[in-house]
Design an enzyme around this catalytic site. Structure first.
Site, PDB file in Angstrom:
ATOM      1  N   ARG A   3     -13.644  -9.493   2.108  1.00  0.00           N
ATOM      2  CA  ARG A   3     -12.326  -9.214   1.539  1.00  0.00           C
ATOM      3  C   ARG A   3     -11.370 -10.371   1.798  1.00  0.00           C
ATOM      4  O   ARG A   3     -10.506 -10.663   0.977  1.00  0.00           O
ATOM      5  CB  ARG A   3     -11.778  -7.884   2.080  1.00  0.00           C
ATOM      6  CG  ARG A   3     -12.670  -6.735   1.591  1.00  0.00           C
ATOM      7  CD  ARG A   3     -12.010  -5.421   1.596  1.00  0.00           C
ATOM      8  NE  ARG A   3     -10.793  -5.373   0.820  1.00  0.00           N
ATOM      9  CZ  ARG A   3      -9.808  -4.543   1.065  1.00  0.00           C
ATOM     10  NH1 ARG A   3      -9.897  -3.684   2.067  1.00  0.00           N
ATOM     11  NH2 ARG A   3      -8.725  -4.546   0.309  1.00  0.00           N
ATOM     12  N   GLN A   5     -10.024  -4.088  -3.330  1.00  0.00           N
ATOM     13  CA  GLN A   5     -11.288  -3.665  -2.719  1.00  0.00           C
ATOM     14  C   GLN A   5     -12.443  -3.868  -3.699  1.00  0.00           C
ATOM     15  O   GLN A   5     -13.463  -4.475  -3.374  1.00  0.00           O
ATOM     16  CB  GLN A   5     -11.193  -2.173  -2.332  1.00  0.00           C
ATOM     17  CG  GLN A   5     -12.487  -1.591  -1.809  1.00  0.00           C
ATOM     18  CD  GLN A   5     -12.805  -2.066  -0.397  1.00  0.00           C
ATOM     19  OE1 GLN A   5     -11.983  -1.972   0.493  1.00  0.00           O
ATOM     20  NE2 GLN A   5     -14.008  -2.581  -0.189  1.00  0.00           N
ATOM     21  N   CYS A  21     -16.312   1.161   1.355  1.00  0.00           N
ATOM     22  CA  CYS A  21     -15.094   0.381   1.639  1.00  0.00           C
ATOM     23  C   CYS A  21     -14.607   0.564   3.072  1.00  0.00           C
ATOM     24  O   CYS A  21     -13.916  -0.295   3.604  1.00  0.00           O
ATOM     25  CB  CYS A  21     -13.997   0.762   0.644  1.00  0.00           C
ATOM     26  SG  CYS A  21     -13.489   2.480   0.762  1.00  0.00           S
ATOM     27  N   ARG A  78       0.888  -1.180   0.000  1.00  0.00           N
ATOM     28  CA  ARG A  78       0.000   0.000   0.000  1.00  0.00           C
ATOM     29  C   ARG A  78       0.911   1.210   0.000  1.00  0.00           C
ATOM     30  O   ARG A  78       1.755   1.370   0.888  1.00  0.00           O
ATOM     31  CB  ARG A  78      -0.900   0.004   1.236  1.00  0.00           C
ATOM     32  CG  ARG A  78      -1.664   1.312   1.369  1.00  0.00           C
ATOM     33  CD  ARG A  78      -2.748   1.274   2.410  1.00  0.00           C
ATOM     34  NE  ARG A  78      -3.873   0.480   1.966  1.00  0.00           N
ATOM     35  CZ  ARG A  78      -5.090   0.532   2.518  1.00  0.00           C
ATOM     36  NH1 ARG A  78      -5.327   1.338   3.531  1.00  0.00           N
ATOM     37  NH2 ARG A  78      -6.065  -0.211   2.047  1.00  0.00           N
ATOM     38  N   HIS A  93      -7.668   1.017  -6.158  1.00  0.00           N
ATOM     39  CA  HIS A  93      -7.808   0.117  -5.006  1.00  0.00           C
ATOM     40  C   HIS A  93      -8.446  -1.182  -5.536  1.00  0.00           C
ATOM     41  O   HIS A  93      -9.597  -1.497  -5.257  1.00  0.00           O
ATOM     42  CB  HIS A  93      -8.667   0.779  -3.924  1.00  0.00           C
ATOM     43  CG  HIS A  93      -8.556   0.137  -2.580  1.00  0.00           C
ATOM     44  ND1 HIS A  93      -7.736  -0.947  -2.321  1.00  0.00           N
ATOM     45  CD2 HIS A  93      -9.190   0.405  -1.389  1.00  0.00           C
ATOM     46  CE1 HIS A  93      -7.854  -1.280  -1.042  1.00  0.00           C
ATOM     47  NE2 HIS A  93      -8.735  -0.484  -0.465  1.00  0.00           N
ATOM     48  N   ASP A 139     -17.604   6.696  -0.607  1.00  0.00           N
ATOM     49  CA  ASP A 139     -16.298   6.651   0.051  1.00  0.00           C
ATOM     50  C   ASP A 139     -16.059   8.032   0.659  1.00  0.00           C
ATOM     51  O   ASP A 139     -16.780   8.996   0.344  1.00  0.00           O
ATOM     52  CB  ASP A 139     -15.209   6.298  -0.989  1.00  0.00           C
ATOM     53  CG  ASP A 139     -13.842   6.049  -0.352  1.00  0.00           C
ATOM     54  OD1 ASP A 139     -13.754   5.942   0.883  1.00  0.00           O
ATOM     55  OD2 ASP A 139     -12.846   5.969  -1.110  1.00  0.00           O
TER      56      ASP A 139
HETATM   57  N1   CP Z   1     -11.187  -0.485   2.796  1.00  0.00           N
HETATM   58  C1   CP Z   1      -9.892  -0.555   3.157  1.00  0.00           C
HETATM   59  O1   CP Z   1      -8.997  -0.740   2.333  1.00  0.00           O
HETATM   60  O2   CP Z   1      -9.678  -0.432   4.481  1.00  0.00           O
HETATM   61  P1   CP Z   1      -8.261  -0.185   5.155  1.00  0.00           P
HETATM   62  O3   CP Z   1      -7.781   1.148   4.693  1.00  0.00           O
HETATM   63  O4   CP Z   1      -8.561  -0.204   6.631  1.00  0.00           O
HETATM   64  O5   CP Z   1      -7.335  -1.285   4.748  1.00  0.00           O
HETATM   65  N1  NVA Z   2     -10.241   6.486  -0.971  1.00  0.00           N
HETATM   66  C1  NVA Z   2      -9.797   6.060   0.327  1.00  0.00           C
HETATM   67  C2  NVA Z   2      -9.935   4.585   0.481  1.00  0.00           C
HETATM   68  C3  NVA Z   2      -9.535   4.053   1.825  1.00  0.00           C
HETATM   69  C4  NVA Z   2      -9.659   2.562   1.930  1.00  0.00           C
HETATM   70  C5  NVA Z   2      -8.359   6.482   0.523  1.00  0.00           C
HETATM   71  O1  NVA Z   2      -7.551   6.371  -0.419  1.00  0.00           O
HETATM   72  O2  NVA Z   2      -8.034   6.942   1.591  1.00  0.00           O
END
Ligand code: CP
Ligand code: NVA
Length: 308
Positions: free
Chosen positions: A292, A138, A266, A108, A135, A227
């Site tokens: 997930r 997800q 998410c 990430r 993502h 989101d």
């Molecule tokens: N939805 C999601 O990716 O959650 P986290 O940021 O907690 O991993």
């Molecule tokens: N769009 C959000 C998703 C978090 C899981 C972010 O990038 O922070």
């Protein structure tokens, strides 16, 4: 071996195979959220190395459970403990070590370029666990959840996104193309997707529609996605952006316009959804989150060439 960086670069048939495998595996398990190993233990002895340069709860836990249930193990690296983060080691050398010690790498990161750099030097698969532009794990999991709840192919459903144009939406757009489903996007006019994404849409589908009126966007929806308005490390004037999105809240009144729709998010959530929607019967966010695990398992199997 296969990488998993962006849905748009993965063939539809592979994405569909991942979903089918996840359905079968979930069905075969009695306890969904423990570490008991699946009978076939297809990733016995395999190590998933994961690293988060940004916060994570669900992605971290779901990959951990996923590799464990497949018979393997996970190691989470803290970026601040690596030489790489201090400029003391190159991506090339780090990638070489990761490849020699582990079997898959989940990252990430705040940099799409970093994913590509790692990909160049790794000889094990890399999985994008969220980047500025996508993502993918997800959204693939969310397709699984939609089909599980609606008991129909997503290609027959109307999907709506209300909210920011961000990484999660980018992956949803790619999924709409790969799985051929109708996608309405509702967001303020000055936040419409950029030209590159508009061109991607124009060149690949006639099933994506963009509205600056949320009421129009939710018409006939089977699923409403949202989101946070402010994503991790979003470098914007937060107050202004939240103000710009104030008419794009998922409210009880908005949900009344699409009574058969489920609500997905998410997580984590912000102020874009009202509490009474988030906790309503239409909301399936907890089922969405635990699913997930099941889709990560099939993604790992795909990446490691073990998908049945
Ligand atoms: N939805 C999601 O990716 O959650 P986290 O940021 O907690 O991993
Ligand atoms: N769009 C959000 C998703 C978090 C899981 C972010 O990038 O922070």
């Amino acid at each position: 071996m296969k990488h998993f960086i962006n849905l748009k670069d993965i063939p539809s048939k592979d994405l569909k195979k991942i979903i089918i495998d996840a359905k079968k595996r979930k069905h075969l398990r009695k306890k969904l959220n423990n570490l008991e190993i699946d009978k076939d233990a297809p990733l016995k002895g395999k190590l998933l190395i994961q690293m988060f340069e940004k916060s994570s709860l669900r992605t971290r836990l779901s990959f951990y459970l996923a590799i464990k249930q497949l018979g393997g193990s996970a190691l989470t690296l803290r970026p601040d403990e690596l030489h790489l983060s201090k400029g003391g080691e190159s991506i090339e050398d780090t990638a070489k070590i990761l490849s020699n010690f582990g079997n898959a790498f989940m990252l990430r990161t705040d940099s799409d370029e970093k994913l590509e750099e790692f990909k160049k030097f790794l000889s094990i698969p890399i999985i994008n666990g969220l980047s500025p532009s996508a993502h993918p794990t997800q959204i693939l999991s969310d397709i699984f959840t939609v089909e599980e709840i609606k008991k129909r192919s997503i290609s027959k459903l109307n999907i709506t996104w209300i909210g920011d144009v961000n990484n999660v939406l980018n992956s949803l757009i790619a999924a709409s193309i790969k799985f051929s489903f109708k996608l309405n996007i509702g967001c303020p006019k000055n936040y419409y997707p950029n030209q590159k994404i508009m061109n991607y849409i124009k060149n690949n589908t006639n099933k994506i529609f963009i509205y600056n009126d949320p009421k129009k966007a939710v018409k006939a929806a089977d699923v409403i996605f949202s989101d946070k308005v402010i994503s991790l490390n979003d470098k914007v004037n937060k107050k202004k952006k939240l103000r710009d999105f104030k008419n794009f809240k998922i409210s009880k009144n908005l949900m009344k316009l699409c009574p058969k729709a489920i609500f997905l998010h998410c997580l984590p959530r912000g102020t874009e959804v009202e509490e009474n929607v988030f906790k309503s019967k239409q909301s399936k966010v907890w089922q969405q989150a635990i699913n997930r695990v099941h889709v990560q398992k099939s993604i790992l199997l795909y990446c490691l060439g073990k998908l049945r």
